[in-house]
Write a protein that holds these residues in place. Structure first.
Motif, PDB file in Angstrom:
ATOM      1  N   GLN A   1       0.823  -1.206   0.000  1.00 14.96           N
ATOM      2  CA  GLN A   1       0.000   0.000   0.000  1.00 14.96           C
ATOM      3  C   GLN A   1       0.858   1.257   0.000  1.00 14.96           C
ATOM      4  O   GLN A   1       0.590   2.221  -0.722  1.00 14.96           O
ATOM      5  N   LYS A   2       1.943   1.235   0.779  1.00 14.08           N
ATOM      6  CA  LYS A   2       2.846   2.390   0.825  1.00 14.08           C
ATOM      7  C   LYS A   2       3.594   2.543  -0.494  1.00 14.08           C
ATOM      8  O   LYS A   2       3.802   3.663  -0.987  1.00 14.08           O
ATOM      9  N   GLN A   3       3.981   1.396  -1.083  1.00  6.16           N
ATOM     10  CA  GLN A   3       4.770   1.440  -2.306  1.00  6.16           C
ATOM     11  C   GLN A   3       3.984   2.018  -3.462  1.00  6.16           C
ATOM     12  O   GLN A   3       4.554   2.622  -4.366  1.00  6.16           O
ATOM     13  N   ARG A   4       2.675   1.869  -3.433  1.00  2.00           N
ATOM     14  CA  ARG A   4       1.862   2.451  -4.502  1.00  2.00           C
ATOM     15  C   ARG A   4       2.028   3.972  -4.517  1.00  2.00           C
ATOM     16  O   ARG A   4       2.112   4.597  -5.574  1.00  2.00           O
ATOM     17  N   LYS A   5       2.095   4.565  -3.348  1.00  3.45           N
ATOM     18  CA  LYS A   5       2.316   6.011  -3.256  1.00  3.45           C
ATOM     19  C   LYS A   5       3.748   6.369  -3.641  1.00  3.45           C
ATOM     20  O   LYS A   5       3.988   7.400  -4.283  1.00  3.45           O
ATOM     21  N   VAL A   6       4.699   5.493  -3.254  1.00  4.53           N
ATOM     22  CA  VAL A   6       6.095   5.723  -3.635  1.00  4.53           C
ATOM     23  C   VAL A   6       6.235   5.660  -5.159  1.00  4.53           C
ATOM     24  O   VAL A   6       6.913   6.497  -5.763  1.00  4.53           O
ATOM     25  N   ASN A   7       5.594   4.666  -5.762  1.00  5.33           N
ATOM     26  CA  ASN A   7       5.620   4.555  -7.223  1.00  5.33           C
ATOM     27  C   ASN A   7       5.068   5.815  -7.873  1.00  5.33           C
ATOM     28  O   ASN A   7       5.634   6.345  -8.841  1.00  5.33           O
ATOM     29  N   GLN A   8       3.950   6.301  -7.331  1.00  7.45           N
ATOM     30  CA  GLN A   8       3.307   7.491  -7.889  1.00  7.45           C
ATOM     31  C   GLN A   8       4.211   8.709  -7.756  1.00  7.45           C
ATOM     32  O   GLN A   8       4.341   9.507  -8.690  1.00  7.45           O
TER      33      GLN A   8
END
Length: 1016
Positions: free
Chosen positions: A962-969
């Motif tokens: 879930q956190k990585q999705r924001k990091v990717n963005q």
């Protein structure tokens, strides 16, 4: 006489060549001694001299230093403020060679080689090609390379797997004899079959197998007396024993694959890279990389709706490419730089400056362009620097080309001087008074060297019939041409008695600021003329801007370098999951309120007691959650590069999926999110005997070698049915045997009979019955392993008659078929399978997708299980692989299997079929720490894999996801912002086109769209 011979050897190649042919007339007069002074000289990458001098004699550097006297008879050249750089060397070009001839497409497959002569049986293997025999000077390309600073290039034919020899040539030579050298012997290889239309190879694993077999054939050819002539193998042997070897890789993964071949055959490859080498710096130690710097253009991201579709992997590739040279230099990787991929010298210098701006040291850049390529070819005693005794090939610039956008003034090739640009702008631009034949006119010269233009001003005097005098101010355009110290001015004048074209030619005296010479008037009279400068035109000061170095510390490599990649790969750590439900798959069954402990990649405790927790352990409260062993997919096609089928031949046992594992496939991460920890990557079903399998753990972020399960049993794919007899390949595929199900059976018998003969020949040689070592045959080696129960068969199957047939074949040769996969008619022959000892790996409820599966039923798995067959449920599909827990649950609905037995179909049973049950498939002390923490009952449609742990490393974490999705963005937004800046500066850009997302299946031929490009 001996003294004269020694002197001739010492002279430059041009002089020695000139003495090999007669002079037709008198010998051309050439100056052999030059004294160049007041220059900045890059003697070598680590040695730069300011205000230095260099003596060039007979095409070589005689001396270079700060204080040198001009030799007697030398031509003195003052290069005040200019910069001298050794000529660059490019190791990857095709200059002067013809393009490989493309054969018109034909829908019918070509099984045999159409090449006539005693050559290799496969058209993509042509080491006999000799580039020196085909080389023809290409003046246009030579000029482009000279403009980029390259005085020497190594060319080769960019076609095929074994490509033949390359040639070192000079870009400044005037003919082939002067420009072609025999200093360096080189040979080139790749995994690209090129223009060959031959059916084999049709995949990268086929190319790898073909190259390996060819190398084994060369070894055998060298050591055996009983052989037919093969000119290809003779040429290859000469190259392997005497040449510098180059391997062209289309990506960093191909370098790793080629390096395995190099290790197997004790070869040393220099790799022609792709620009993505920053991903594998640790694996490049001890190798040399020929590095392209044709960095990808930024995408046009001004439309936000388009920008959001660009995969993060593409964005990071664009960003990291410019950092590639610096990263390799910082990692102490030996590399050279090639111009290949550029259409102009301007673009090459632009990208070289970008590499320097991104932190590549100038000394490293020069080293990669001069000394390193010379060392690779072992000619550093001749070229690559301007040390004493080296050949005098260098470039002279008006400024430091590594710091500024400099202009090439002169190029020197083996002591031969060639002017490339004009200098001394101040001697020409300005206003001058011209005087000739009593006339005085003014000329204003403007522009820059090579692009001067002039304007003539004069007073026209006329008389009317009455003798009255009138004047008129006139002007006209003039052409102005300058060649070093010569000037030529032409204009049309209309001044009464002087009307027509005036042509003035003269010399420039820069010290006195005057022109002098003679000219031709319109009436044919020759006159003397002069020009005196009145004033200097106001010239806009255009000081060159130095290259600004700015390393973006945010540009970091992820593992893998795409969405959801790790900044740092998780380490093994002690983990305790307590107060949870454990699905052990052992005699204990399902344990509630239990604890499991993982240490050093192994399970160290499973039970309901109160064990001692390891020091520093991560403790997870598993209340309401379930822990299982990791799901094992017995039949998968994810994580495979460039072809899942080698369908060019009926038997391709020599190819191996393990050679082409792709650790950067986003499906690895996706399936970890579904609880899958291991898989068998199978060859497709294009032929009766396909390729070898790869047994992997889904170790996201790791290399392909790290994913392969060590000491795992060997497997191979067989196939039956419509695919192998090519019934569904179209009307033109009626050439390759077999074409019927009867023919399929004959392929098996013939293959194993040949394998028996091969094995007997090996035994005869080892026992001394035969003096000649048999030729190593990679195909028969694998088939012999099957006969000796050293490799196991997983067979694609549907129809019961064929299943019975293949079991009969196996019984005839004394081996057991390990697994029938698909096996949708398994319920019809389950008793025979159990008696034979074969397992079944099936779908839960796939049917009716082609004619030969019409009899499939969803009760198949349960019915085979009731007959004592070890049954697994597989995916055969990248999407289904993410929900195998739910596929297992269908065996409860259809057939009434118990929950534990149903769960074993995706865990313990596939482990048994893959001979891995001693280390995975259940929760047992001593087994690998490959487990999944589920949010609820693992076969519930509501179940989520909260943690997937492989070898004790948490490689999927729901919270991190879930956190990585924001990091990717955020990472996408950061890089898109940089691209926007590039767009706004007017730099070149490209449009984005979304690539089709494709997955491999059993029947996939050729290459499908790579899923790694769509990892949003």
């Amino acid at each position: 006489m001996k003294l004269v011979f020694s002197i001739l050897i010492f002279l430059s190649p041009i002089i020695s060549l000139a003495q090999m042919e007669p002079n037709n007339g008198i010998e051309e007069s050439k100056q052999h001694v030059y004294y160049i002074k007041n220059a900045t000289i890059y003697v070598s990458p680590e040695k730069k001299l300011n205000n230095a001098a260099m003596i060039v004699e007979n095409g070589k550097v005689k001396k270079v230093g700060l204080v040198l006297a001009s030799p007697k008879g030398a031509v003195d050249i003052d290069m005040n403020g200019k910069v001298i750089v050794p000529s660059f060397i490019d190791l990857n070009t095709s200059i002067g060679l013809p393009d490989a001839k493309k054969i018109p497409w034909n829908p019918r497959p070509q099984l045999e080689s159409n090449k006539k002569g005693a050559f290799h049986w496969n058209e993509s293997i042509h080491p006999e090609f000799n580039s020196a025999h085909e080389y023809k000077i290409d003046p246009k390309k030579n000029e482009m390379y000279i403009a980029a600073g390259f005085g020497y290039v190594l060319n080769h034919l960019h076609d095929g797997i074994a490509r033949g020899t390359g040639s070192l040539v000079s870009t400044g030579a005037e003919n082939e004899k002067e420009g072609l050298y025999n200093w360096a012997s080189s040979a080139f290889f790749s995994f690209d079959k090129g223009v060959s239309r031959q059916s084999y190879p049709s995949s990268q694993m086929g190319s790898i197998a073909l190259l390996r077999q060819t190398l084994y054939d060369a070894q055998w050819y060298e050591n055996t007396s009983e052989k037919e002539t093969n000119l290809s193998l003779e040429a290859l042997l000469n190259q392997l024993n005497n040449g510098t070897l180059f391997f062209e890789a289309n990506d960093h993964l191909e370098i790793q694959r080629a390096e395995k071949i190099a290790e197997e055959f004790d070869l040393s490859f220099n790799y022609i890279g792709s620009g993505s080498e920053y991903k594998i710096t640790s694996e490049l130690k001890g190798t040399h990389v020929v590095l392209p710097i044709n960095f990808p253009e930024a995408y046009d991201v001004q439309n936000p709706y388009v920008a959001r579709q660009i995969p993060l992997s593409d964005l990071k590739e664009w960003e990291m490419a410019k950092n590639n040279p610096r990263i390799l230099a910082d990692s102490a990787i030996s590399f050279s730089i090639t111009m290949n991929g550029h259409k102009s010298a301007k673009d090459f210098w632009k990208h070289l400056h970008e590499a320097i701006a991104n932190g590549l040291e100038i000394s490293d850049a020069l080293n990669a362009l001069t000394l390193e390529p010379a060392k690779v070819l072992e000619v550093q005693h001749k070229i690559g620097s301007l040390e004493e005794g080296r050949i005098a090939s260098f470039m002279i610039y008006d400024n430091d080309p590594f710091k500024f956008n400099a202009k090439l003034i002169e190029s020197w090739d083996q002591g031969n001087r060639k002017q490339q640009a004009f200098i001394d702008h101040e001697d020409v631009a300005g206003k001058f008074n011209l005087a000739f034949s009593g006339k005085r006119i003014s000329i204003e010269i403007s522009g820059e060297p090579g692009k001067y233009k002039g304007k003539i001003y004069y007073t026209k005097t006329t008389k009317d019939k009455r003798g009255r005098v009138s004047t008129e101010e006139k002007e006209s355009d003039a052409s102005v041409a300058v060649d070093h110290r010569d000037i030529n001015i032409q204009f049309i004048i209309d001044d009464g008695d002087l009307y027509g074209n005036v042509s003035l030619r003269g010399k420039i005296n820069p010290r006195l600021k005057i022109f002098e010479g003679d000219g031709l008037l319109p009436d044919g009279e020759w006159v003397n003329w002069s020009g005196v400068r009145k004033s200097i035109l106001p010239v806009k000061e255009d000081k060159p801007k130095p290259i600004e170095v700015c390393v973006d510390t945010n540009a970091q490599v992820w593992f893998p370098n795409l969405a959801y990649g790790f900044e740092n790969i998780p380490a093994q750590q002690p983990i305790v999951i307590e107060n949870t439900t454990l699905w052990t798959n052992e005699k204990q069954g399902v344990l509630k309120n239990a604890t499991i402990i993982l240490e050093k990649g192994k399970i160290t405790y499973v039970g309901t007691g109160k064990p001692r927790y390891p020091k520093g352990a991560v403790v997870i409260d598993g209340e309401g959650k379930h822990v299982t062993s990791g799901i094992i997919d017995e039949h998968s096609h994810i994580a495979i590069s460039k072809g899942v089928n080698e369908g060019g031949q009926a038997i391709s046992a020599e190819v191996s999926i393990a050679d082409v594992v792709n650790p950067e496939d986003i499906n690895i991460y996706r399936q970890l999110s579904g609880g899958v920890t291991a898989a068998q990557l199978l060859h497709g079903s294009a032929n009766p005997i396909g390729g070898q399998s790869a047994l992997i753990k889904l170790k996201w972020g790791h290399t392909a070698d790290e994913m392969l399960i060590p000491e795992a049993a060997g497997f191979i794919k067989f196939a039956l049915g419509e695919n192998v007899k090519q019934a569904n390949w179209g009307d033109y595929n009626t050439i390759r045997f077999p074409q019927t199900r009867m023919g399929v059976e004959q392929v098996y018998y013939d293959a194993f009979i040949r394998a028996q003969k091969y094995e007997q020949a090996q035994k005869d040689f080892k026992s001394g019955k035969s003096n000649e070592a048999p030729r190593t045959d990679l195909e028969l080696e694998v088939l012999s392993q099957i006969l000796n129960k050293e490799r196991f068969v997983s067979c694609h199957s549907y129809v019961q008659s064929e299943i019975n047939m293949l079991m009969h074949v196996a019984d005839s040769f004394g081996f057991t078929l390990n697994t029938f996969t698909h096996i949708l008619e398994g319920y019809k022959v389950a008793d025979k399978m159990a008696a034979h000892g074969a397992g079944g790996s099936t779908f839960s409820d796939w049917w009716a997708y082609k004619y030969e599966v019409n009899d499939a039923i969803p009760y198949n798995a349960a019915l085979m299980h009731e007959q004592g067959v070890v049954v697994a449920i597989n995916s055969d599909d990248a999407e289904m692989g993410r929900r195998l827990n739910q596929e297992a649950a269908k065996a409860i609905k259809y057939g009434g299997m118990s929950e534990e037995e149903a769960w074993k179909t995706v865990t313990l049973n596939p482990a048994k079929l893959l001979h891995l049950d001693d280390r995975m498939g259940s929760l047992k002390q001593g087994k690998d720490a490959d487990i999944v923490l589920w949010s609820t009952h693992p076969m519930s449609i509501m179940a989520k894999a909260e943690n997937t742990i492989v070898d004790g490393k948490v490689l999927f974490d729901q919270e991190r996801d879930q956190k990585q999705r924001k990091v990717n963005q955020a990472e996408k937004a950061r890089i898109i912002s940089k691209m926007l800046d590039s767009n706004k500066k007017g730099e070149k850009k490209r449009s984005f086109f979304r690539k089709k997302e494709g997955h491999y299946h059993c029947n996939t031929l050729g290459e499908e769209a790579s899923t790694e490009q769509n990892e949003h």
